[in-house]
Design an enzyme around this catalytic site. Structure first.
Site, short mmCIF file in Angstrom:
data_model
loop_
_atom_site.label_atom_id
_atom_site.label_comp_id
_atom_site.label_asym_id
_atom_site.label_seq_id
_atom_site.Cartn_x
_atom_site.Cartn_y
_atom_site.Cartn_z
N ASN A 69 2.07 -4.05 7.36
CA ASN A 69 2.83 -4.50 6.20
C ASN A 69 3.56 -3.33 5.53
OD1 ASN A 69 2.52 -7.35 6.02
ND2 ASN A 69 0.44 -7.08 5.27
N ALA A 126 0.80 -1.23 0.00
CA ALA A 126 0.00 0.00 0.00
C ALA A 126 0.83 1.27 0.00
CB ALA A 126 -0.93 -0.01 1.21
N HIS A 162 -0.44 7.05 4.62
CA HIS A 162 0.90 6.50 4.85
C HIS A 162 1.93 7.56 4.49
CE1 HIS A 162 -1.08 2.60 5.11
NE2 HIS A 162 -1.64 2.84 3.94
#
Length: 258
Positions: free
Chosen positions: A181, A114, A211
């Site tokens: 992850n 991601a 993120h």
């Protein structure tokens, strides 16, 4: 390519749909034993059930599945693509996968998941990469079922943001197997699990999963941020993570690789 899948959740569904538009075929899907009867022509419940002519297996099922099935796949000489990068924070899992890959002369390919900017981190570490920090920010509901529940009252957080984890990428990946992850991907691309700083935040004022990477070194410095959407079938699965699997496959099967 003749492909095997692990898992049949939201990411696996996306991968299957995308593969239907490409010159590849899905030969078998590894699922829990109780699900095999749902599609006995395609579903198998063990690595031994995969046909011998597979070119590649794609793991769409998470840390536990990679740890359980990954070594046997690699030892059979079959390459494996995974987005379960956080599993590699466990040294025993990492060593098992590495040994199996050597024994089977196979490769474990890591999809970016991601996050982006990993190519920049990989290039920067050729010089002196001094500092890498990953910040993960999600709405409170995005942290349900994680250790964040023990730190803050997620359901009561209606405004503002609260940090519920600060530590290394290794600590984050091991404590948050379903949420970190991205932290693992950043660590693997940059300065490693123990030198990558991680901060995880529940933020009631955001609606996307945000993120952010901050890095500095001989190359200079950069800040990268992405506001990620989830898959429609599962609000906890990143759309970009599913896309990164297909992107990795396209790179592996193409004559020009970027």
């Amino acid at each position: 390519m003749n492909i095997g899948l692990i898992g049949n959740g939201a990411i696996a569904s996306y991968v299957q749909t995308a593969l239907a538009q490409r010159p590849h075929s899905i030969a078998a899907v590894l699922v829990r034993q109780t699900r095999v009867a749902d599609n006995p022509g395609t579903y198998v419940d063990s690595v031994q059930g995969f046909p011998d002519d597979l070119d590649l297996v794609i793991d769409c099922a998470g840390h536990a599945a990679l740890a359980e099935h990954g070594p046997a796949i690699l030892q059979r000489g079959i390459d494996l693509v995974t987005v379960s990068l956080g599993a590699l924070a466990d040294q025993n899992v990492l060593q098992s996968l590495e040994a199996a890959a050597h024994a089977g002369n196979a490769k474990l390919h890591l999809a970016s998941g991601a996050i982006g900017a990993l190519d920049c981190l990989q290039a920067a570490r050729v010089g002196q990469l001094e500092q890498v920090t990953y910040v993960g920010r999600k709405p409170p509901a995005g942290w349900l079922g994680s250790p964040a529940e023990k730190v803050i009252d997620l359901e009561a957080l209606r405004t503002g943001a609260q940090t519920h984890f600060e530590g290394t990428a290794r600590e984050a990946a091991l404590a948050y197997p379903k949420n970190a992850n991205v932290a693992a991907a950043v660590a693997l691309a940059g300065v490693g699990f123990d030198k990558t700083s991680v901060r995880l935040i529940a933020d009631a004022d955001v609606s996307a999963n945000i993120h952010e990477i901050q890095a500095s070194g001989d190359f200079g410095s950069f800040t990268f941020q992405i506001n990620g959407k989830s898959l429609p079938d599962n609000p906890r699965s990143s759309a970009l993570a599913a896309m990164s699997v297909i992107s990795r496959l396209d790179s592996l099967s193409g004559v020009i690789s970027l």
